[in-house]
Motif scaffolding. Sequence first.
Motif, short mmCIF file in Angstrom:
data_model
loop_
_atom_site.label_atom_id
_atom_site.label_comp_id
_atom_site.label_asym_id
_atom_site.label_seq_id
_atom_site.Cartn_x
_atom_site.Cartn_y
_atom_site.Cartn_z
N LEU A 170 12.60 23.92 4.01
CA LEU A 170 12.53 24.21 5.44
C LEU A 170 11.06 24.31 5.82
N ALA A 171 10.60 23.41 6.68
CA ALA A 171 9.21 23.42 7.13
C ALA A 171 9.08 24.36 8.33
N VAL A 172 8.19 25.35 8.20
CA VAL A 172 7.97 26.33 9.26
C VAL A 172 6.48 26.60 9.40
N ARG A 181 9.40 33.80 2.75
CA ARG A 181 10.58 33.81 1.90
C ARG A 181 10.40 32.91 0.68
N GLU A 182 11.05 33.27 -0.43
CA GLU A 182 11.03 32.44 -1.62
C GLU A 182 12.06 31.32 -1.54
N ARG A 183 13.09 31.51 -0.74
CA ARG A 183 14.14 30.50 -0.58
C ARG A 183 14.93 30.80 0.69
N VAL A 184 15.62 29.79 1.16
CA VAL A 184 16.55 29.94 2.27
C VAL A 184 17.92 29.53 1.77
N GLU A 185 18.91 30.39 1.97
CA GLU A 185 20.27 30.07 1.55
C GLU A 185 20.88 29.05 2.52
N GLY A 186 21.77 28.23 2.00
CA GLY A 186 22.39 27.23 2.85
C GLY A 186 23.10 27.83 4.04
N VAL A 239 7.08 23.59 17.33
CA VAL A 239 8.17 23.06 18.14
C VAL A 239 9.52 23.54 17.62
N GLY A 240 9.62 23.73 16.32
CA GLY A 240 10.87 24.18 15.72
C GLY A 240 10.79 24.14 14.22
N HIS A 241 11.93 24.39 13.56
CA HIS A 241 12.02 24.28 12.11
C HIS A 241 12.54 22.89 11.75
N ALA A 242 12.21 22.43 10.55
CA ALA A 242 12.66 21.11 10.12
C ALA A 242 13.11 21.17 8.67
N VAL A 243 14.30 20.65 8.40
CA VAL A 243 14.77 20.47 7.02
C VAL A 243 14.32 19.08 6.57
N PRO A 262 11.95 26.55 -0.06
CA PRO A 262 13.02 25.80 -0.73
C PRO A 262 14.41 26.16 -0.22
N ILE A 263 15.29 25.15 -0.18
CA ILE A 263 16.70 25.35 0.17
C ILE A 263 17.52 24.83 -1.01
N PRO A 264 17.66 25.60 -2.06
CA PRO A 264 18.29 25.09 -3.29
C PRO A 264 19.76 24.74 -3.14
#
Length: 308
Positions: A170-172, A181-186, A239-243, A262-264
Amino acid sequence: MTLDDLRVFVAVCRAGSLSAVARELGCTQSAVSQHVRRLEREVGVGLVERQARGVVPTRAGRVLQEAAAEGITGLDLALRRLAEMVRGDGGVVRIATGGTTVRHFMAQGIVDFRRSYPDVGLEFQTVRSSAGCCDALADPTRDLDLSWLTLGPAVRGIEQRAVAELPWVLAVRADDELAGRERVEGRELDGMRLIGLPENSTSYAHLAAAYRELGITVSASGAGVADWDTAILLAELGVGHAVVPALPGWTGPGHPGLRFVPIPDLPALTVGWAVRSWEALSPPARAFADTVARHAVRVGGGVRAVEG
């Protein structure tokens, strides 16, 4: 039935237009029609059907088109290799790529290849999507050797070879609440408004399938883009977040205003080479593919080599 008859027939089926093929070949529409009619007389069945907006192959025409296209492709590759052997020069390696491929995956590979093969030319043709890369590769008039793309379902007449897997992130912005954060959950993506990737792209289809599997729904932020780089840039601008995939060149110290979390839970995206036939590749084309593949998995950013 001549090879020229078959070449013209395949081109007509692909273009869906006699006049377009005539312009491409620099001849009259009547001359193009003669090639098709000669084939129809020989096989004893109609091969194309005239419609208001052009022509389409009949059922018999599709059978001949598929067989002829595969045969012509192999023959053209063999003739090119023979011509290079006779001339004794290095020849040219022709590659179809997406707009950002060279920057992210090929730069060092190109440098090393040029050192080892200084007499071999490199010609890059930019194509907007992975599906477009496959179409360009299958088109005998484009005379392409290789295409680097996001791997998807099998394509008739095209051999795909996986090189690397790209984890999703996730690009922020660096000042975003998720940046540390170390990760983002789905499940955390559910309901999130994201910068949208092109809906006709392989990566979009890959993401959409992953979202369905996780049972989540995302919505567009109102900002749609044509490529990953633009999505990341818009995220950096707030502008926003991007996966996006963890692309080499972005994930490093050179972009202090960005964070990639990361989005594992999302399965990695596979990228690699597509060719018409590995066996028919010229030695320089094979060497270029191998050189780029070696460097593509050394560039960091979470990129993982595909075994085998």
